[in-house]
Design an enzyme around this catalytic site. Structure first.
Site, mmCIF file in Angstrom:
data_model
loop_
_atom_site.group_PDB
_atom_site.id
_atom_site.type_symbol
_atom_site.label_atom_id
_atom_site.label_comp_id
_atom_site.label_asym_id
_atom_site.label_seq_id
_atom_site.Cartn_x
_atom_site.Cartn_y
_atom_site.Cartn_z
ATOM 1 N N GLU A 120 -6.467 -88.428 33.946
ATOM 2 C CA GLU A 120 -5.640 -87.392 33.332
ATOM 3 C C GLU A 120 -4.425 -88.014 32.663
ATOM 4 O O GLU A 120 -4.151 -89.204 32.820
ATOM 5 C CB GLU A 120 -5.234 -86.352 34.392
ATOM 6 C CG GLU A 120 -6.437 -85.651 35.017
ATOM 7 C CD GLU A 120 -6.053 -84.582 36.017
ATOM 8 O OE1 GLU A 120 -4.856 -84.309 36.172
ATOM 9 O OE2 GLU A 120 -6.961 -84.010 36.641
ATOM 10 N N HIS A 137 2.679 -76.669 31.253
ATOM 11 C CA HIS A 137 1.358 -77.258 30.987
ATOM 12 C C HIS A 137 1.066 -77.088 29.507
ATOM 13 O O HIS A 137 1.224 -76.002 28.955
ATOM 14 C CB HIS A 137 0.266 -76.580 31.817
ATOM 15 C CG HIS A 137 -0.981 -77.396 31.892
ATOM 16 N ND1 HIS A 137 -1.832 -77.533 30.817
ATOM 17 C CD2 HIS A 137 -1.498 -78.152 32.887
ATOM 18 C CE1 HIS A 137 -2.829 -78.325 31.163
ATOM 19 N NE2 HIS A 137 -2.642 -78.721 32.401
ATOM 20 N N ARG A 177 2.659 -84.844 30.411
ATOM 21 C CA ARG A 177 2.720 -83.431 30.043
ATOM 22 C C ARG A 177 3.983 -83.056 29.285
ATOM 23 O O ARG A 177 3.945 -82.211 28.392
ATOM 24 C CB ARG A 177 2.621 -82.570 31.308
ATOM 25 C CG ARG A 177 1.233 -82.571 31.898
ATOM 26 C CD ARG A 177 1.208 -81.814 33.196
ATOM 27 N NE ARG A 177 -0.147 -81.805 33.723
ATOM 28 C CZ ARG A 177 -0.466 -81.351 34.924
ATOM 29 N NH1 ARG A 177 0.467 -80.872 35.708
ATOM 30 N NH2 ARG A 177 -1.712 -81.365 35.340
ATOM 31 N N HIS A 207 4.135 -74.067 34.338
ATOM 32 C CA HIS A 207 3.051 -74.551 35.189
ATOM 33 C C HIS A 207 3.510 -75.020 36.566
ATOM 34 O O HIS A 207 2.900 -74.697 37.571
ATOM 35 C CB HIS A 207 2.338 -75.694 34.477
ATOM 36 C CG HIS A 207 1.164 -76.257 35.210
ATOM 37 N ND1 HIS A 207 0.064 -75.483 35.554
ATOM 38 C CD2 HIS A 207 0.907 -77.507 35.670
ATOM 39 C CE1 HIS A 207 -0.822 -76.245 36.193
ATOM 40 N NE2 HIS A 207 -0.326 -77.473 36.283
ATOM 41 N N ARG A 261 6.325 -84.291 36.821
ATOM 42 C CA ARG A 261 5.224 -84.606 37.745
ATOM 43 C C ARG A 261 4.055 -85.257 37.016
ATOM 44 O O ARG A 261 3.611 -84.778 35.980
ATOM 45 C CB ARG A 261 4.731 -83.320 38.416
ATOM 46 C CG ARG A 261 3.497 -83.518 39.293
ATOM 47 C CD ARG A 261 3.139 -82.254 40.018
ATOM 48 N NE ARG A 261 2.635 -81.229 39.143
ATOM 49 C CZ ARG A 261 1.331 -81.016 38.882
ATOM 50 N NH1 ARG A 261 0.413 -81.824 39.386
ATOM 51 N NH2 ARG A 261 0.962 -80.031 38.098
#
Length: 519
Positions: free
Chosen positions: A116, A241, A288, A349, A384
Site C-alpha cells: 500500500e 483517505h 495518503r 478517514h 498514519r
C-alpha cells in the site's frame, strides 16, 4: 448499578482484544463491554486493507517498516513506540490466527501480502478486501465463548464518572470510577462502576459528514475524556483517505482501498491525464497525505467534484479475486471497472491524534486506559502509514492487558450518585439537533478540511462556539437522546481540531495550512 472489574467502551479490535485476553487470564473476573450499536458495528468492521506486519525476513525487515512509518509520520513519530509496535507485530498476528482469523494465502501456501501507499515492501496481511470484517468476526466469536464477558449492545456511554461527580471527593488527582450509560431500548440511564475503564471507542469521521467511517464514529471517547480533563493531543492530524467512492446524491462513505493503487490503479483527472507523477516520484503510491492534497489541488484547479481511479488496464481476474467487495459495490453504482473509471474524492478517514497514552495505554487520569483510534500513542506522528492502525490496536491492547496482569485494580470505595435528569423534558422536535449537525459538518468540511488557513480556522471556532452554546442549552433542558449526545461530542471534537490546528505553526504530514508556507 452494575459493578465490574473491567469496563470496556467499544467493541472493535482494540476493546475485544483486551477483553478476550483479560477474560482468558482471569476467569473469575468480570468484563462488561458497552457498545452503542450492534456488537459488530465498529470502524474495525470496515477496514479493507489489512495488518501491516513483517513476515518475510529475506525480502523485508523491521528496519524497513520502521523507516516507512517514520517517513509517513513526517518527523513527529515517537521512534521507541514505532519500534515496539512493529517488532511486536508478528506475535500479535499469530494470536489473531489462533482465535480463528483467516488471511489470504497464495498458491504456495504463503501469505498473499499486499503493498500500500508509503510501504517499500509487500507486507500487508489481508482477507480479500474485508480484513476488518474477518477480524471482528473472529474476535466476537471468541468473546462469546468466554462466560465472564458481558456485551451490552445498543448502550450509549454518556460520560465517565470521575471525582467531580463525587460530592466528598477532594482528591486533586483525577480518577475514573466507571461511566453513566444510556440503554437506548428502554431509555433508562444507569451507572457502571468499574475497577478499571478502557476507552476503545474508535474515530471521529462523522464530524466531517463525508467520511469512510460508519455513522457511529462520532468521537465519543475523546469528548468524554476531554470533559473529564484527560490530555488530548495532535487533533489537527486528521487523515483524509484519497479515494472514497464519489456519490453525487449523498455523502461519500464507501472506501476504495489503498491496496487498489498498490495493485496498479492510476489516478486521472477529467481529461484523462495521470497527474500523480507531477506531485511525487512515488506517484499513486505516495503516502495518503500527499495523494489527498494532490487530488484537492486538482479539484480546486478544475472545479470538478471528483477525480477518477482507472483500473481498466489491470488483470481483472486477479482484481476480482483480491477485491470482490469493491468490484461488486462499483457494479451496484453502474460502474464496470473493466471499462469505466471510478469517480473518487478524498473523505475523512482516520484521526492520528486523540487521548494521550503511554506505552501501557494509561491516560493522564487514574484507572482510565485508552486504545485504538481514539488515542494518540506516538506511532503515527503527523500521518498514519496505511494498515498500521489495526496493528497498533493489537499491540496496545496486549500492553494494557500485560499492565493489568501485573497491577491489581481494586473496586473504588466511593458512593456514585445516580444520574439526575430532574426538570428535563422530552424534546417535541428534533430539528434543532439535525440542523446544528448539518451546520457543524458543513463548517468542518469547508473551513477545516485537507487544506486550511488561519482565517478559515478562526471563523470556524466562532461558529462552533455559537453552535455549542445552543446545544449545551438543549442538553441541559432535554431528556437524554443518543443523537443529542453524539452532537455534543462532535462539537467538542471539532473545537479540539480547530484549536490545535491554530497552534501548529508548521505543515507536517496530514496537516497543511497555507499560512504556514514560507515564501
Amino acid at each position: 448499578m452494575i459493578e465490574t472489574n473491567y469496563l470496556v467502551i467499544g467493541s472493535g479490535i482494540a476493546g475485544l482484544t483486551f477483553s478476550v485476553k483479560i477474560a482468558e487470564k482471569f476467569p473469575n473476573r468480570s468484563i462488561v463491554i458497552v457498545t452503542k450499536a450492534n456488537e459488530d458495528e465498529s470502524n474495525t468492521k470496515y477496514a479493507q486493507g489489512g495488518v501491516a506486519v513483517v513476515l518475510d525476513a529475506e525480502k523485508d525487515s523491521f528496519k524497513k517498516h520502521i523507516e516507512d512509518t517514520l517517513i509517513a509520520g513526517d518527523g513527529l513519530c515517537d521512534t521507541e513506540v514505532v519500534k515496539m509496535v512493529i517488532e511486536e507485530g508478528p506475535k500479535r498476528l499469530e494470536e489473531l490466527m489462533l482465535w480463528g482469523a483467516n488471511f489470504d494465502l497464495d498458491a504456495s501456501g504463503e501469505f498473499d501480502l499486499g503493498k500500500e501507499g508509503g510501504h517499500s515492501e509487500y507486507r500487508v496481511v489481508h482477507h480479500k478486501d474485508i480484513t476488518g470484517y474477518e477480524i471482528e468476526r473472529a474476535l466476537l466469536k471468541r468473546a462469546h465463548q468466554l462466560p465472564n464477558i458481558t456485551i451490552l449492545p445498543h448502550h450509549f456511554v454518556i460520560d465517565l464518572v470521575t471525582n467531580h461527580h463525587i460530592i466528598d471527593d477532594t482528591s486533586k488527582n483525577i480518577s475514573c470510577y466507571g461511566a453513566y450509560v444510556f440503554d437506548q431500548k428502554t431509555d433508562q440511564i444507569f451507572t457502571i462502576k468499574a475497577n478499571s475503564t478502557l476507552l476503545a471507542s474508535g474515530g471521529i469521521g462523522c464530524v466531517y459528514g463525508h467520511t469512510t467511517n460508519p455513522i457511529i464514529a462520532t468521537g465519543d471517547g475523546i469528548a468524554m475524556a476531554y470533559r473529564a480533563k484527560a490530555k488530548i493531543k495532535d487533533m489537527e492530524f486528521v487523515q483524509f483517505h484519497p479515494t472514497a467512492l464519489y456519490e453525487a446524491k449523498g455523502e461519500s462513505s464507501f472506501l476504495i482501498s489503498e491496496a487498489v493503487r498498490g495493485f496498479g490503479a492510476y489516478l486521472r483527472n477529467k481529461k484523462g491525464y495521470r497527474f500523480m507523477p507531477d506531485y511525487d516520484e512515488r506517484a499513486e503510491l505516495a503516502s495518503r497525505d500527499i495523494v489527498s492534497q494532490s487530488i484537492d489541488s486538482e479539484l480546486k484547479k478544475s472545479g470538478e467534484p471528483h477525480v477518477y481511479l482507472d483500473c481498466t488496464h489491470l488483470d481483472m481476474d486477479a482484481f476480482k479475486k483480491h477485491f470482490p467487495n469493491i468490484y461488486n459495490k462499483c457494479l451496484e453504482h453502474h460502474i464496470n471497472i473493466e471499462t469505466d473509471w471510478i469517480p473518487v474524492v478524498p473523505a475523512s478517514h482516520y484521526l492520528c491524534g486523540g487521548i494521550e497514552v503511554d506505552k501501557n495505554g494509561s491516560t493522564t487520569i487514574n484507572n482510565l486506559f485508552a486504545c485504538g483510534e481514539c488515542t494518540r500513542t506516538g506511532l503515527h506522528g503527523a500521518n498514519r502509514l496505511a494498515s498500521n492502525s489495526l496493528l497498533e490496536a493489537l499491540v496496545y491492547a496486549h500492553n494494557i492487558f500485560k499492565f493489568h496482569s501485573e497491577h491489581d485494580y481494586q473496586a473504588p470505595n466511593v458512593l456514585i450518585p445516580d444520574w439526575d435528569d430532574e426538570g428535563t423534558v422530552i424534546p417535541k422536535e428534533h430539528i434543532l439537533v439535525q440542523h446544528n449537525l448539518k451546520q457543524m459538518q458543513a463548517l468542518m468540511r469547508d473551513y477545516v478540511g485537507i487544506v486550511r488557513s488561519n482565517k478559515r480556522l478562526k471563523r470556524a471556532i466562532k461558529h462552533l462556539d455559537l453552535i455549542e452554546n445552543e446545544v449545551e442549552e438543549l442538553y441541559k433542558e432535554s431528556k437524554i437522546s443518543t443523537s443529542l449526545c453524539e452532537l455534543r461530542n462532535m462539537i467538542n471534537v471539532s473545537q479540539l481540531i480547530v484549536e490545535q490546528s491554530l497552534k501548529r505553526k508548521e505543515n507536517k504530514g496530514g496537516y497543511f495550512n497555507i499560512d504556514n508556507v514560507k515564501d
